[in-house]
Write an enzyme that holds these catalytic residues in place. Sequence first.
Site, PDB file in Angstrom:
ATOM      1  N   PHE A 129      -9.644  28.994 -60.399  1.00 22.56           N
ATOM      2  CA  PHE A 129      -8.256  28.830 -59.986  1.00 22.56           C
ATOM      3  C   PHE A 129      -7.455  30.013 -60.511  1.00 22.56           C
ATOM      4  O   PHE A 129      -7.542  30.374 -61.681  1.00 22.56           O
ATOM      5  CB  PHE A 129      -7.685  27.508 -60.501  1.00 22.56           C
ATOM      6  CG  PHE A 129      -6.339  27.203 -59.898  1.00 22.56           C
ATOM      7  CD1 PHE A 129      -6.231  26.868 -58.554  1.00 22.56           C
ATOM      8  CD2 PHE A 129      -5.197  27.282 -60.651  1.00 22.56           C
ATOM      9  CE1 PHE A 129      -4.988  26.606 -57.988  1.00 22.56           C
ATOM     10  CE2 PHE A 129      -3.947  27.025 -60.091  1.00 22.56           C
ATOM     11  CZ  PHE A 129      -3.836  26.683 -58.755  1.00 22.56           C
ATOM     12  N   ASP A 198     -11.957  24.090 -67.938  1.00 23.17           N
ATOM     13  CA  ASP A 198     -10.769  23.578 -67.262  1.00 23.17           C
ATOM     14  C   ASP A 198     -11.206  22.342 -66.467  1.00 23.17           C
ATOM     15  O   ASP A 198     -12.035  22.443 -65.557  1.00 23.17           O
ATOM     16  CB  ASP A 198     -10.187  24.653 -66.334  1.00 23.17           C
ATOM     17  CG  ASP A 198      -8.932  24.178 -65.597  1.00 23.17           C
ATOM     18  OD1 ASP A 198      -8.685  22.956 -65.531  1.00 23.17           O
ATOM     19  OD2 ASP A 198      -8.198  25.041 -65.066  1.00 23.17           O
ATOM     20  N   TYR A 223      -1.358  15.753 -63.077  1.00 23.32           N
ATOM     21  CA  TYR A 223      -0.759  15.321 -61.809  1.00 23.32           C
ATOM     22  C   TYR A 223      -1.742  15.222 -60.655  1.00 23.32           C
ATOM     23  O   TYR A 223      -1.345  14.907 -59.539  1.00 23.32           O
ATOM     24  CB  TYR A 223       0.443  16.191 -61.425  1.00 23.32           C
ATOM     25  CG  TYR A 223       0.206  17.689 -61.324  1.00 23.32           C
ATOM     26  CD1 TYR A 223      -0.402  18.238 -60.210  1.00 23.32           C
ATOM     27  CD2 TYR A 223       0.607  18.541 -62.333  1.00 23.32           C
ATOM     28  CE1 TYR A 223      -0.598  19.605 -60.113  1.00 23.32           C
ATOM     29  CE2 TYR A 223       0.418  19.905 -62.250  1.00 23.32           C
ATOM     30  CZ  TYR A 223      -0.190  20.431 -61.144  1.00 23.32           C
ATOM     31  OH  TYR A 223      -0.387  21.784 -61.049  1.00 23.32           O
ATOM     32  N   LYS A 224      -3.017  15.506 -60.904  1.00 23.49           N
ATOM     33  CA  LYS A 224      -4.005  15.370 -59.838  1.00 23.49           C
ATOM     34  C   LYS A 224      -4.633  13.981 -59.934  1.00 23.49           C
ATOM     35  O   LYS A 224      -3.997  12.985 -59.609  1.00 23.49           O
ATOM     36  CB  LYS A 224      -5.031  16.488 -59.955  1.00 23.49           C
ATOM     37  CG  LYS A 224      -4.418  17.883 -59.780  1.00 23.49           C
ATOM     38  CD  LYS A 224      -5.475  18.976 -59.975  1.00 23.49           C
ATOM     39  CE  LYS A 224      -4.839  20.358 -59.956  1.00 23.49           C
ATOM     40  NZ  LYS A 224      -4.291  20.738 -58.652  1.00 23.49           N
ATOM     41  N   ARG A 379      -9.745  21.295 -47.049  1.00 21.63           N
ATOM     42  CA  ARG A 379     -10.028  20.664 -48.326  1.00 21.63           C
ATOM     43  C   ARG A 379      -9.606  19.195 -48.281  1.00 21.63           C
ATOM     44  O   ARG A 379      -8.467  18.883 -47.934  1.00 21.63           O
ATOM     45  CB  ARG A 379      -9.247  21.410 -49.416  1.00 21.63           C
ATOM     46  CG  ARG A 379      -9.751  21.228 -50.798  1.00 21.63           C
ATOM     47  CD  ARG A 379      -9.041  22.169 -51.757  1.00 21.63           C
ATOM     48  NE  ARG A 379      -7.678  21.728 -52.026  1.00 21.63           N
ATOM     49  CZ  ARG A 379      -7.079  21.829 -53.217  1.00 21.63           C
ATOM     50  NH1 ARG A 379      -7.714  22.368 -54.235  1.00 21.63           N
ATOM     51  NH2 ARG A 379      -5.843  21.419 -53.383  1.00 21.63           N
TER      52      ARG A 379
END
Lengths: 420, 420
Positions: A129, A198, A223-224, A379
Amino acid sequence: MTTLNDCRALDAQDPLAPLRDLFDLPPGVIYLDGNSLGPLPRATPARVAQVVREEWGQGLIRSWNTAGWFELPGRLGDRIGALIGARPGEVVATDTTSVNLFKVLSAALSMQAADAPARRTVVSERSNFPTDLYIAETLCRERGRHLRLVEPEEIATAVDADTAVLMLTHVNYRTGAMHDMRAVTAHAHAAGALVVWDLAHSAGAVEVDLHGADADYAIGCGYKYLNGGPGAPAFVWVHPRHADRFVQPLSGWWGHAQPFAFTPGYQPAPGIARYLCGTQPVLGLAALGCGLDTLLAAQPAGGMAALRRKSLALTDLFITLVEARCAGHGLSLVTPRDHARRGSQVCLAHDEGAYAIVQALIARGVIGDYRAGRPDILRFGFTPLYLRFEDVWDAVEHLRQVMDTGEWRRPEFNQTHAVT
Amino acid sequence: MTTLNDCRALDAQDPLAPLRDLFDLPPGVIYLDGNSLGPLPRATPARVAQVVREEWGQGLIRSWNTAGWFELPGRLGDRIGALIGARPGEVVATDTTSVNLFKVLSAALSMQAADAPARRTVVSERSNFPTDLYIAETLCRERGRHLRLVEPEEIATAVDADTAVLMLTHVNYRTGAMHDMRAVTAHAHAAGALVVWDLAHSAGAVEVDLHGADADYAIGCGYKYLNGGPGAPAFVWVHPRHADRFVQPLSGWWGHAQPFAFTPGYQPAPGIARYLCGTQPVLGLAALGCGLDTLLAAQPAGGMAALRRKSLALTDLFITLVEARCAGHGLSLVTPRDHARRGSQVCLAHDEGAYAIVQALIARGVIGDYRAGRPDILRFGFTPLYLRFEDVWDAVEHLRQVMDTGEWRRPEFNQTHAVT
């Protein structure tokens, strides 16, 4: 061949099915983007309102003590820890993923500078990322270190006598491919490197056992899959063997051994508390607590192991149905078929670009997403807490119609704008 | 001698008096701690509920675009900028005060390392807020710089040819003493130093003119006089002449020139946007917006100039009444009498310690506070948005009774516990 009725039968016998009621999902939406922003738990609005009206409004400054605001990063951290194989007192919920990565990568580089100063490279994946790479790039420049970016299959050979730190995202945000945390960590340790993981696309999504893998540092996102709300606090874990060794550079008062002694010299708190910095966002922490409740509600039905089983069943079903029902439209599978290498998302590629197909699906209420940099990839995130097997059927049926009819070629789906 | 009726007359003719209705203050409380945590604006609960239920719950991931979540740091920053003499596009609301201080002090040290490498000292006040000193201490150690702490009256001579950066908090958290920002900045610039101002106790409390003072960097807090709620996002300002020159080390994706290009190399955004790092707390930003609304509501009545006039009138009144009505009890004034050197708070000292007196006042609904490190100081913040002259009278009357009766010597007010 799997039918809609088969999917309904799977839902009927799913012990996790009742958990869907914990969420307030908009009608007509099949939400395959919980890997980007988890949906709203039903309990969150009332809890946030209570914090705002009662704890803040009525309690005012007293609530730092009486409502336990100060303890929130550690209390929530313990609950996150239970999802990722950390022990109580080892995790804090705080700041952002990027800021937390800066803290742990700084600490890891400081430790290697002391223990193995000849090791001058940070190894990571080119498709990591971007924010992880940006943080590492600047930090490496400051510390006189070199950031070496490689392809996933090159990692094993890239980690060598020059490697100070291997920094990886466990589940790739763009492909859904998952590293073998235990094997990669063992390999890096054998080569003398430290490993920073991560867990942005892992925590709450797949089984993680940080102690089992003997990891060194980990950070992740609130928040995922943790359903903490937009911009929810992130988290940070440091193995106890490292936690007391170095001061991370964001040495703010919340990480002080005695934050309310108001002494001018910095004395780091023991353990993970030194990874706190400034005053933490109480509203966001409260919402994150409600998000964690939805995951802990799965405990009686088997917890993360049960969630992972259902996640794999959902992604298996999606792959099977796409390949059977959307064949001949140029869609190919990007995410590994191998369960051991698959996160909780499935990515498809299309030669003519993913953007318009994603837009056409969103217009039908099937929310997946798209990321620049790999414009061919669609995705789809699969969250077993609230997704039904029937939703997978319906999503594939929409995809089939979008492809069969050529609907995605309509001009309104091809106007690019900011996509998140 | 001022009487209660005089105070009521002042309230009756106060053009800012109606602003009190913008707040939801608990009954029976005189809140003199808005310098620690501002109270709840009446508009906040509904706005936060809207963000939670509609923007997050219904809009889901789409709200990053449709609800303007990405623009919040800059939009709120512009509104903060209007309170501190910054221009549109120069401020972002983000992260915490401590983290923002790290960013600007890092950037200032990088700039001096390039422009004036012989300057190796950061000068600050020994009684600066501890987190500022902790951040500076660690950063100086990392960068091979020296942190020199001096008393306020020593600052002018301490800034010399060795000084890279002068880092000060504009209004001292413990004494309420205010620096002359323009004069101090001009003196530091003449000596070749850059100046970092912490506006935690200034923004929304006193008039600040960053451009007028020709300041270099400023940071500040969202949860004190800006009424943004517990742990609200902080803010950061960098003079445009510096903003593009260096990359601050927390180089996360929100500070990238093209955050959604997802490219592996870091390209800083132009201007203040590069001082963003990770994903920002949307609930906290929404609440901060409501807090800023309460300050902007003072614009028709004269804005910060009018608020400052009332603040000085409130603190003058408090000092006068305490000295007249609480004489002989060993209370002495710590905060400067000189308006030009006084923030929006008044601190009193008592030889036998402040803690028990503060506790006795809190038991009567008069909420001030106390800070370890200077255990003799009682701290009272005065916020003209919601405090009445009558409140000042009542607060002093409670203080008089607490002292006259010796109530503060009761055992229950002398049990120490965590004080925030």
